[in-house]
Design an enzyme around this catalytic site. Structure first.
Site, short mmCIF file in Angstrom:
data_model
loop_
_atom_site.label_atom_id
_atom_site.label_comp_id
_atom_site.label_asym_id
_atom_site.label_seq_id
_atom_site.Cartn_x
_atom_site.Cartn_y
_atom_site.Cartn_z
N CYS A 19 0.76 -1.22 0.00
CA CYS A 19 0.00 0.00 0.00
C CYS A 19 0.80 1.28 0.00
O CYS A 19 2.01 1.27 -0.07
CB CYS A 19 -0.81 0.01 1.26
SG CYS A 19 0.02 -0.95 2.50
N ARG A 49 -1.75 3.83 -5.28
CA ARG A 49 -1.01 2.76 -4.59
C ARG A 49 -1.97 1.78 -3.92
O ARG A 49 -1.52 0.76 -3.39
CB ARG A 49 -0.07 3.35 -3.55
CG ARG A 49 0.96 4.29 -4.14
CD ARG A 49 1.95 4.75 -3.10
NE ARG A 49 3.03 3.80 -2.93
CZ ARG A 49 4.20 3.88 -3.54
NH1 ARG A 49 4.45 4.87 -4.36
NH2 ARG A 49 5.12 2.98 -3.33
N PHE A 226 -3.63 -2.04 -0.44
CA PHE A 226 -3.81 -2.75 -1.70
C PHE A 226 -3.67 -4.21 -1.33
O PHE A 226 -2.60 -4.69 -1.02
CB PHE A 226 -2.72 -2.36 -2.70
CG PHE A 226 -2.90 -2.94 -4.07
CD1 PHE A 226 -3.30 -4.26 -4.26
CD2 PHE A 226 -2.67 -2.17 -5.20
CE1 PHE A 226 -3.46 -4.78 -5.53
CE2 PHE A 226 -2.82 -2.69 -6.48
CZ PHE A 226 -3.21 -4.00 -6.63
N ASN A 246 3.66 -0.74 5.13
CA ASN A 246 3.67 -0.91 3.69
C ASN A 246 4.68 -1.99 3.39
O ASN A 246 5.86 -1.82 3.67
CB ASN A 246 4.05 0.42 3.03
CG ASN A 246 4.29 0.26 1.53
OD1 ASN A 246 3.93 -0.76 0.94
ND2 ASN A 246 4.89 1.25 0.93
N GLY A 247 4.22 -3.08 2.84
CA GLY A 247 5.14 -4.16 2.51
C GLY A 247 4.63 -5.47 3.02
O GLY A 247 3.43 -5.73 3.02
N GLU A 895 13.53 -13.26 -22.34
CA GLU A 895 14.19 -12.01 -21.97
C GLU A 895 15.50 -11.91 -22.74
O GLU A 895 16.24 -12.86 -22.84
CB GLU A 895 14.43 -11.91 -20.47
CG GLU A 895 15.62 -12.65 -19.93
CD GLU A 895 16.03 -12.17 -18.54
OE1 GLU A 895 16.21 -13.02 -17.67
OE2 GLU A 895 16.14 -10.95 -18.34
N GLN A 938 9.96 -18.05 -12.74
CA GLN A 938 10.13 -19.09 -13.74
C GLN A 938 10.01 -20.43 -13.05
O GLN A 938 10.58 -20.62 -11.97
CB GLN A 938 11.52 -18.90 -14.35
CG GLN A 938 11.82 -19.83 -15.49
CD GLN A 938 13.21 -19.52 -16.08
OE1 GLN A 938 13.73 -18.43 -15.92
NE2 GLN A 938 13.78 -20.50 -16.74
N LYS A 941 13.03 -22.19 -11.56
CA LYS A 941 13.78 -21.55 -10.49
C LYS A 941 13.07 -20.30 -9.98
O LYS A 941 13.61 -19.20 -10.06
CB LYS A 941 15.19 -21.20 -10.96
CG LYS A 941 15.23 -20.51 -12.31
CD LYS A 941 16.61 -20.00 -12.66
CE LYS A 941 16.62 -19.47 -14.08
NZ LYS A 941 17.88 -18.93 -14.50
N GLN A 947 21.99 -15.97 -14.77
CA GLN A 947 23.26 -15.45 -15.20
C GLN A 947 23.54 -16.02 -16.57
O GLN A 947 23.43 -17.22 -16.78
CB GLN A 947 24.33 -15.88 -14.22
CG GLN A 947 25.57 -15.05 -14.33
CD GLN A 947 26.39 -15.08 -13.03
OE1 GLN A 947 26.03 -15.71 -12.06
NE2 GLN A 947 27.50 -14.39 -13.05
#
Lengths: 1485, 468
Positions: A19, A49, A226, A246-247, A895, A938, A941, A947
């Site tokens: 939030c 937010r 949120f 927040n978090g 990517e 993914q 993993k 990498q």
């Protein structure tokens, strides 16, 4: 109160929230109504937010916590004839709408208050206006009343609040039995809480008090929520009684268990006996709620909230060499008694004395503050949340990681982080206590007496067989770890059955799937951000938090929980715990049974703790004849929970000496279920044997190397969940169990998510008995294994030689008959996946195939999964794209960018992926997509980065990724602009601004709670969601991730479908699944479980010639599919687009066969029809004890609501009006490529400004087509997030004011200039002007900002040039190109993972040497004699900075350039030549 | 741990030296040299350790090929030998006689043009070299169970069963009609493919492990089955297939027409100095020889005839070269040694009045694939021709020919004349007489050596469970 119900796969405990938050306080504690208005105005400006319900009006909740507005309430009391004492308390209460229940509740509250000797002075109905609520909120609207409580005058403030606390707690306790709806928001003489499920602007409309001008307060904490969850609850709105958050608290499970374990010792004399109000820390509700409970307990028990908060959320003190040793001692002392509550967190908190804001150790949430002349300080997620005249600003700043800022109302002053530390460290002689109490184990000491005694060969083999160790594991895992100090890496996915489905004996560890962070919290990069990670383990007794003394520091400190022989022996030596430990044998006589063995161990453990043993050693080391071992994990879990239940766990330590722990997952499981430390003797013995045989080099210290490898693995597993400290991981049970029966969960793994039942104790015991037989039969050789690589007679592999060769034959020969053979091999395999236990039922009698929708319709639902060019050879990548495009399906770029020459032809990937490395992501790339997929995780993993090794980065790859050939490239574990759900919403908004025509897709990996996350993702306005199974492929991934992370998609997909349907959101989003799909039957089953779109990764690769060699990571793929080697690509790649076309056509045809057979005309008819799935009984005992009903649960799903997506586009609430009007003003200049100058005002809610224009420019002219005729956009004010995101050449933005997070992210050209207003009263170089994560993934362009930047400035920059006047932690992280000039202090960890580009840092106070990360970069002085080029270059940049921003600092430096020059460092990758930095820069340009 | 990932590309496949044809046809020695340690290591290093070891999958005994290749690369010879013996009782023999180009090396991922790893030669190297250096099967921890099992037939199936049983502490006693062990390994396969010393060495190993051989003993005549049956805890039958398939055309009984197996056995007997009236030595020196049949036996006959000094050898096969059942390696060896192949020719008749003078052939073309997936040859009308010959060897394969005592002891024989072990209730390779097990050619018809090895081993495992 606890509404705990589960349905299907959904569980309320999966909810996450996040939030916007903030705090406004008057330092002089002067009440003013303005403060409330400002808080509400700020909340409104943070609307983006938060989230909005489907009714468009109900929010996920918002609220304010006010310093008690005394005059207002005194006046109210007077008018209501309520008599109040001098000190009085007021509280708001949500009550049942039913009058009778309400009265009952009130009388309970009254009696509890009176029992404490307090007086209930009166009640007041809180005036509310229901019409301010949306429909969703109205349905659950409570009745709100206010309570007034008085006390005797002689009672102290502290005592009064303690009594209020006890009264409230006892009332709550009673009310759970009576009325679940009631909820006491707060009851205090210091603060009061107003909150509800409304939008911010409606808060004062709903609570009319807040509108009343007479309500005046001196401080206010505010919050907007949120939530991923949409099943609304009023009480979950924030702030709570002390804080707003927040978090997310990643460690919450462990914190809750430890609170339970320590409950006996978390009692203060001030409070007296509180055993009747346990649990004080709620084990349900949100993480923030539990944190609030703990903070409250600590505050009420007499600790200041700033100290309590610092203990709960300490900074990363272990590795911080610059921290004062006294304050370090403070943290270290308390670390023995409280594990960190860790996770991305911005916390605002308040009690009578302090109002404060605190950030977690990683600084993953933004927090900006502004102090104005009226002595008000405002702290919020963003800057510019209300309008203040610039000339009133005294100071602006931000909190760094682990920092706190507080207002002390008693002393009427602001305390910065250092002042707070100063206060804390003087609380007790911590340093002395530690010096006297701490003892360390000497790891260098090699005492012959305590060296390992090697087992003879035969004993060793019998142990290896007893513990099911295979030759594969010995070689691929144990030796690899011991030789390389790394975890083994592999490729492709896991194609073996889950253990519950397997017909082989599998390790009980295999039933455990590691949890990982996605969307709502970020994983950490444990390699590059090592500074926040710690494995330090204390062995000792956990003390009493409220009664600290020297004795509490008596601890033995070890640097990791993986013990060596020496360390274990030392611990058991008379010097340490010789007489103070107990031995518990994990082995039991064959005639006994496992459960009674576990019971025996639990009671032995209990006895040991009562006898004050400092640790108990669980051991399976001494197996006598006719004995079999109980698995160490079962025993650890059972004992841990037994001791937790008795409140004894914190008084001892559990050390496990076992043969079962071999890879990092095994250690993580043991620690995750309570083990303090683990001694893996069988590994050491096996290594000794391997060395004896010469299989590994015996000159190496194999045991030590093995431990180092495991330590890295543990870091990785913890960081996957965003956890930094092993203390927080211990006992946190961060796993999903797949395939164990509740009888096991309830005894050993209480509280772990386990949804489908499965193996029982008797099954596991049977396995062990069989292993015991092997163990005792010398003629049975050690098993070859086969879990990773196919072995005859080993574990079944879904991609086995028959399947692969038949499929390749089919697509090569275009022969559908051969495909059918392949499909039979797959569809009739032994049960290997959950769907193999499901059979589709017809919806009617079979129909003629001609009546079924054509192949072309079905293929539209098929995508290829994201596989990057880099992982694949260009030939394979393009064959896939061409095949998909010819078919009408979609291929996914993966990517790593895409060559622009592919944009407008059939080689184009219609789906463009955007992943954490942001390689090749520019506006032009984005506008050339039909779908933009944000890869959050993914399957192979999840929670990890990647990498691309240097040898795979050839010229072409380097060009596409804006990097240098031969230099390794790192994808960070998190998207650095997504630490939380509202951040994802922001990224989606950015992307929709750049390319309004594209659909935005979010790729998630199945895990418990993925459905709830998906609901949040829908609220963040994604158009598509992909749920990947654990079995997804990979080009390179640690083996332990391939094997142990992620769930089957059947669970994830079904959970997501259920949650979205229940929340009436299913129609807003297209749902896709991928992971091991191989045939038409797979597609049909996935459709029935809720998917309308299907992703294929490995299948089409195999069609193109991939033989599943699992060597992708070596770049030597012999089939030319996954390599960049020219010879292999040109001579041995046999793939053709036709093979891809055949593959998908066959599958679509196969789907049609099933549709006809099932009587369905089109696939749509089957989507979400879980009622058509018949569950098969299974072939083995274990399979038969599975309960898959939750997967196909359709209760509560309304039949008349859509079961699939019907909306074409999920349109954001924020219409981006400013951006649209900017576009219409500038459109003709863009079209005609003539440029021009334009002026606009801007505020923090104007987000992603510039991106809309960049998108249009890129669409019409490409990234750089308008470079010569730029638009000049002049802005005034505070810019919202993502200013100039994905900026292109031809767009020059100049802002006077300041900006929030993500300035210039993804920028590829053009220019962004930010300067403070001229009418300012602060120094620009001391003031923050741009937020966190600016220039993330930028590939070009210029940024000049006259002020400081936040955390992670220029992270993953690969080409932009920037000048700023200071920066936070992790500046230039993962940078691969470009130039960054920092004209002031930087934070910690500068240049971690930096492999390209360079930086100039002005280091006036000589701290930089300690601040930069020494792994990959080095630093050099500029001397005019030898570095003319740098001198010129730097001066030119400074001049440009001065010209653009009129920076006074730049002016000062240029004025005295020669003397400043010697204070600059040139920072460059070690691999780069100092002399060639500038030349290579010119080449790149 | 870190090997060069592209070794397989940069270092091409290299087989050991082979004698030139002009020299090798002068003797009966093996034609291939062996790798030395360095060559074996570098060739083994070409293996890329596929995620799916296709070689192992295709191998009938599922040898842990990539694993022992790696051990050889690392120079761990004895460990490799141990591992090699974990799945195969006769690895040095399989390394020589297996058609690798149809099995492991055919399946090798690198057989896509890069060049398959030379698995067979390395397999041979491992055991040869290990034995040379003193390696012996480790029997230290075998505990005698006191049980004993009779094995009838000292061919690959029987020897393999004996190996597995001995390691489990069960004493195997092997009966065979011939004076030397090995069955077809010794008597059927010509020495230029498998030197008889190799079999002898294996005999020493087995005897060292406690295997007892009772040779020159024909069960049924020299020793009654029932006496064996009563004396032993279990019996394994691995008597193989010795009955020739005849062509079924005219002239097969003419003088100068020989059956392949007696011809080959006679030749080995001559070499080993064994006299055997049933399989007399046939010398084809200066003869114009026609060999009928394109299997490995045909190739053995071709090359034996060449070595005997035949003036000409024509090998006749009714399909094309592509569809030949014989190992490609042996076909090419035959060609090198001077054999002419007549493909797409079906023999119709052997011509001659008293002695053979020629063979009447017709040309064929390949029709559509039949049930087995192979394309059946069809005779082209009017294409008959006669080629000259003064010796003809019929090498059409063998049929099982179970001794009479089999059916007399409640051991079921199926329609193909094989011992039936197909019952699902029974252990693998257990016959209808629960105490009797069988494997190898007598169970499945004539097949590869390695298949017999596999069945012998599996049967032995069943016997171990049976005796528990």
């Amino acid at each position: 109160m606890a509404k705990k119900y589960t349905q299907g796969l959904y569980d309320p405990s999966f909810e996450r929230d996040s939030c916007g938050f903030g705090l406004i306080a008057n330092i002089d504690n002067k009440p003013n109504h303005q403060i409330i208005d400002t808080a509400i105005e700020s909340l409104k400006r943070l609307t983006h937010r938060g989230a909005i319900s489907v009714d468009g009006k109900s929010g996920d909740g918002c609220g304010v916590l006010l310093k008690l507005p005394k005059s207002f309430f005194s006046e109210i009391a007077r008018t209501l004839n309520i008599t109040l004492s001098e000190k009085y308390a007021v509280g708001n209460i949500f009550l049942n709408t039913d009058l009778q229940k309400r009265e009952k509740t009130k009388s309970i509250i009254q009696s509890c208050i009176e029992k404490e000797g307090l007086t209930l002075s009166g009640w007041r109905e809180v005036p509310v206006n229901e019409s301010a609520c949306g429909e969703v909120a109205k349905n659950t609207l409570p009745f709100v009343e206010q309570i007034f409580v008085s006390c005797k005058d002689e009672m102290s403030r502290g005592a009064f609040n303690r009594k209020l606390f006890l009264a409230r707690k006892r009332a709550e306790q009673e009310l759970t039995q009576v009325d679940e709806c009631s909820y006491i928001l707060s009851l205090s003489s210091e603060t009061i809480n107003y909150k509800g499920m409304v939008m911010p602007e409606a808060l004062p409309e709903f609570f009319l008090d807040l509108k009343n001008k007479n309500m005046e307060t001196s401080a206010c904490v505010f919050h907007q929520r949120f939530s991923t969850n949409t099943l609304p609850e009023w009480r979950l709105a924030q702030p709570f009684r002390y804080l707003a958050h927040n978090g997310e608290i990643n460690t919450i499970q462990g914190n809750r268990f430890w609170a339970e374990a320590r409950k006996k010792y978390l009692q203060s004399d001030l409070l007296g006996d509180i055993s009747d109000i346990q649990p004080i820390i709620s084990s349900y509700g949100s993480d923030s709620m539990s944190l609030d409970n703990m903070l409250e307990l600590m505050q009420i028990s007499g600790m200041s909230i700033i100290q309590a908060m610092k203990i709960l959320m300490p900074p990363a003190w272990q590795a911080n060499e610059m921290m004062d040793s006294d304050i370090k001692a403070f943290y270290e002392f308390y670390s023995c008694h409280m594990e960190p509550w860790d996770g991305p967190a911005g916390i605002v908190l308040m009690d009578g004395r302090y109002a404060a804001c605190s950030l977690d150790r990683n600084g993953l949430r933004p927090s900006r503050y502004v102090l104005t002349k009226d002595r008000n300080i405002t702290i919020a997620s963003e800057i510019g949340v209300y309008d203040y005249p610039e000339e009133d600003v005294i100071q602006k700043g931000r909190l760094g990681p682990g920092e706190m800022i507080a207002v002390d109302f008693y002393e009427a002053r602001i305390l910065n982080n250092d002042e707070i530390h100063h206060k804390l460290k003087s609380g007790a002689p911590y340093k002395k206590w530690l010096r006297d109490g701490f003892r360390y184990l000497d790891s260098q000491l090699i005492d012959r007496k305590i060296a390992a005694e090697p087992m003879d060969k035969e004993t060793l083999v019998s142990y290896q067989k007893m513990f099911n160790l295979t030759r594969e594991e010995l070689k691929e895992v144990i030796s690899f770890l011991a030789v390389t100090e790394q975890e083994p890496v592999g490729s492709m996915g896991d194609d073996t059955p889950m253990p519950v489905l397997s017909k082989k004996i599998r390790s009980p560890f295999d039933y455990f799937r590691q949890q990982f962070a996605q969307v709502t919290n970020p994983p950490i990069d444990s390699l590059r951000e090592r500074v926040v990670m710690t494995l330090q383990t204390n062995i000792g007794v956990s003390g009493e938090l409220f009664d600290i003394k020297a004795e509490d520091a008596k601890q033995v400190i070890i640097n990791s929980p993986v013990l060596s022989q020496q360390k274990l022996r030392q611990l058991m030596s008379p010097d340490f715990y010789g007489d103070h430990h107990a031995f518990i044998d994990l082995n039991y006589h064959e005639s006994n049974d496992l459960v009674s063995a576990l019971k025996r161990m639990c009671s032995e453990a209990e006895e040991a703790v009562r006898a004050k043993k400092a640790f108990i050693l669980l051991s399976d080391r001494y197996i006598k004849s006719n004995m079999i071992p109980a698995h160490a994990l079962l025993a650890t879990g059972a004992i841990h929970h037994h001791l937790v239940r008795l409140g004894l766990r914190s008084r001892t330590n559990i050390i496990v000496e076992t043969g079962v722990a071999r890879d990092s997952h095994h250690f993580a499981c043991l620690i995750g279920y309570g083990a303090t430390a683990v001694y893996p003797y069988l590994v050491y013995q096996s290594l000794h044997d391997l060395a004896r045989k010469g299989s590994v080099d015996r000159s190496q210290q194999l045991g030590r190397s093995f431990r180092r490898g495991i330590r890295k693995g543990l870091f990785k597993i913890m960081s996957k969940m965003g956890i930094s400290s092993i203390a927080s991981y211990r006992g946190a049970q961060l796993f999903e169990i797949i395939g164990l029966h509740d009888e096991i969960i309830n005894r050993c793994f209480i509280g772990t998510v386990s949804r489908i039942q499965g193996a029982r104790f008797s099954d596991l015991e049977e396995d062990q008995r069989e292993l015991a037989i092997h163990s005792r039969s010398p003629q049975i050789a050690l098993s070859q294994g086969g879990l990773y690589k196919y072995v005859h007679d080993g574990e079944y592999h879904c991609y086995n030689p028959d399947v692969i060769s038949t499929l390749q034959q089919a697509v090569k020969s275009s022969n559908y008959e051969t495909y059918i053979k392949y499909a039979q091999l797959v569809d009739q395999r032994p049960v290997s996946t959950l769907r193999d236990l499901m059979k589709p039922l017809p919806i009617g009698s079979p129909i003629d195939k001609v009546d079924v929708e054509p192949v072309s319709h079905i293929i539209k639902r098929f995508d290829s999964a994201g596989m990057s060019l880099g992982a694949l050879s260009p030939e394979a990548h393009e064959a896939l794209a061409i095949g998909m495009n010819r078919l009408g399906g979609k291929s996914n770029s993966g990517e790593g960018g895409e060559d622009p020459s592919r944009f407008n032809n059939e080689r184009r990937s219609k789906i463009k992926q955007i992943a954490s490395g942001r390689f090749g992501v520019t506006a032009e790339y984005l506008v050339n997509a039909e779908v933009i997929q944000i890869k959050m995780a993914q399957g192979a993993k999840p929670g990890e980065g990647g990498q691309l090794p240097g040898h795979k980065v050839n010229k072409m790859i380097a060009k596409l990724r804006y990097a240098k050939p031969g230099v390794g490239l790192i994808s960070p574990p998190p998207h650095h602009d997504i630490y939380s759900i509202e951040d994802l919403s922001q990224l989606i908004f950015d992307l929709k601004q750049v390319n309004p025509e594209a659909l935005i897709s979010v790729k998630l990996v199945a895990e418990p709670g993925v459905g709830t996350i998906a609901a949040g993702v829908v609220k963040a306005y994604a158009d598509l969601i992909t749920i990947s199974g654990y079995d997804g492929g990979t080009g390179a991934s640690p083996l332990s991730s391939v094997k142990y992370a992620g769930s089957p998609w059947e669970l994830g997909l079904s959970e997501t479908h259920q949650v979205l349907c229940k929340n009436n959101m299913r129609h807003k989003v297209r749902l896709q699944t991928d992971g091991g799909l191989k045939t038409g039957l797979d597609v049909v089953k996935a459709a029935m479980l809720g998917a309308e779109s299907f992703g294929f990764g490995t299948g089409p690769m195999v069609a193109l010639g991939c033989k599943y060699l699992r060597i992708c990571h070596l770049n030597n793929c012999a089939t030319g599919v996954a390599t960049q080697n020219n010879v292999l690509r040109n001579e041995y790649f046999i793939g053709l687009p036709e093979m891809v076309i055949n593959f998908f056509t066959f599958i679509a045809e196969d789907v049609r066969y099933w549709l006809a057979k099932l009587g369905a005309k089109k696939l749509e008819d089957l989507i979400g029809r879980t009622d058509l799935i018949e569950l098969l009984p299974g072939e083995t005992k274990r399979q038969q004890s599975l309960d898959l009903r939750p997967i196909i649960d359709s209760d509560g799903l309304t039949k008349d609501k859509p079961r699939f997506c019907t909306d074409l586009y999920n349109e954001p609430y924020d219409k981006g009006e400013m951006a649209e009007s900017m576009l219409s003003e500038t459109m003709s200049s863009i079209k005609d490529k003539i440029g021009g100058e334009f002026h606009f005002n801007i505020a923090n809610y104007n987000r992603s400004i510039g991106s809309r224009l960049s998108g249009e420019i890129a669409r019409l002219h490409g990234n750089h087509g308008m470079a010569d005729t730029p638009l000049k956009i002049n802005l005034t004010g505070t810019a919202g997030q993502s200013l100039g995101a994905f900026n292109v050449s031809g767009l020059n933005i100049s802002l006077t004011g300041d900006a929030n997070d993500y300035v210039g992210k993804g920028m590829t050209g053009g220019r962004i200039v930010i300067r403070p207003p001229e009418s300012r009263n602060f120094k620009s170089e001391d003031t923050v002007i741009i937020g966190n994560t600016c220039l993330y993934g930028a590939t070009g362009g210029h940024l000049f900002a006259s002020g400081q930047a936040g955390e992670r400035f220029a992270v993953r920059n690969s080409g932009a040039t920037a000048v700023v006047e200071g920066a936070g932690d992790h500046c230039c992280e993962y940078m691969t190109g470009g130039v960054v000039v920092v004209l002031g202090q930087t934070g910690l960890n500068f240049g971690a993972g930096m492999t390209g580009g360079f930086a100039y840092v002005l280091d006036l106070d000589r701290k930089f040497v300690d601040l930069y990360n020494h792994e990959l970069i080095d630093i050099h002085r500029i001397t005019p004699e030898n570095m003319e080029a740098h001198t010129h270059h730097l001066r030119a940049l400074l001049r440009e900075h001065l010209n653009e921003t009129q920076s006074e600092l730049a002016q000062d430096i240029l004025f005295d350039f020669r003397s400043f020059l010697s204070k600059f460092w040139v920072v460059k990758p070690k691999a780069a030549e100092l002399g060639s930095l500038i030349t290579s820069l010119n080449e790149a340009a | 741990m870190s090997k060069h990932p592209l070794q397989y590309l940069e270092l091409p496949r290299k087989d050991p030296e082979k004698d030139i044809p002009e020299v090798r046809i002068k003797h009966y020695d093996e034609i291939y040299a062996s790798y030395d340690g360095a060559e074996a290591a570098s060739q083994a290093g070409r293996c890329i350790s596929c995620g799916i070891p296709y070689c192992e999958w295709k191998c009938p005994v599922h040898n842990y090929i990539p694993n022992w290749l790696e051990l050889i690369e690392e120079g761990k010879l004895f460990e490799a030998a141990e591992l090699s013996h974990q799945t195969n009782s006769l690895p040095e023999i399989c390394g020589r006689v297996c058609p690798q180009d149809r099995l492991c090396e055919d399946a090798c991922t690198l057989n896509n043009g890069v060049g398959a790893v030379s698995i067979g030669n390395i397999e041979k190297y491992i055991t040869d070299e290990a034995i040379k250096q003193g390696w012996r099967p480790n029997m230290d921890h075998v505990k005698d169970t006191g049980k004993k099992v009779a094995i009838i037939g000292a061919g690959p199936a029987g020897l393999s069963a004996a190996d597995v049983l001995a390691r489990a502490g069960i004493r195997p006693v092997v009966f065979d009609a011939y004076p030397e062990i090995g069955g077809l390994l010794t008597f059927g396969i010509p020495p230029f493919k498998l030197n008889k010393d190799v079999v002898k060495t294996r005999r020493h190993l087995l005897e060292g492990m406690g295997v007892e051989f009772v040779l020159s003993t024909y069960v049924g005549t020299d020793r009654s089955f029932s006496s064996i049956y009563d004396e032993y805890d279990a019996v394994f039958i691995g008597t193989g297939t010795y009955k020739e398939i005849s062509g079924g055309f005219k002239g097969e009984n003419l003088k100068g027409v020989y059956k392949a197996l007696p011809y080959l056995i006679g030749n080995v007997n001559e070499e080993l100095g064994i006299s055997d009236s049933e399989n007399p030595y046939v010398d084809l020196k200066k003869k114009n020889v026609v060999v009928l049949g394109g299997g490995d036996t045909g190739m053995d006959c071709n090359r034996t005839a060449i070595r005997q000094g035949a003036s000409k050898v024509n090998c006749v096969y009714r399909r094309n070269e592509e569809n030949m059942p014989g190992s490609r390696r042996e076909v090419s060896n035959s060609k090198e040694e001077g054999v002419s192949f007549l493909f797409n020719k079906q023999p119709l008749e052997i011509i001659g009045t008293d002695c053979v003078t020629g063979v009447k052939l017709a040309s064929t073309e390949l029709g559509p694939p039949d049930e087995s997936g192979r394309r059946a040859p069809k005779i082209i009308q009017g294409s008959e021709e006669i080629i000259e010959a003064n010796a003809v060897i019929v090498a059409f394969g063998y049929l099982p020919d179970a001794p009479d005592w089999v059916s007399e002891n409640a051991i079921k024989i199926n329609d193909y004349g094989c011992i039936d072990v197909a019952s699902e209730e029974n252990l693998p390779f257990q016959t209808t007489n629960m105490k009797v097990f069988a494997g190898g050619d007598i169970v499945r018809g004539s097949d590869l050596v390695v298949t017999a090895v596999f069945e012998g081993r599996e049967a032995a495992k069943s016997i171990i469970s049976f005796l528990k």
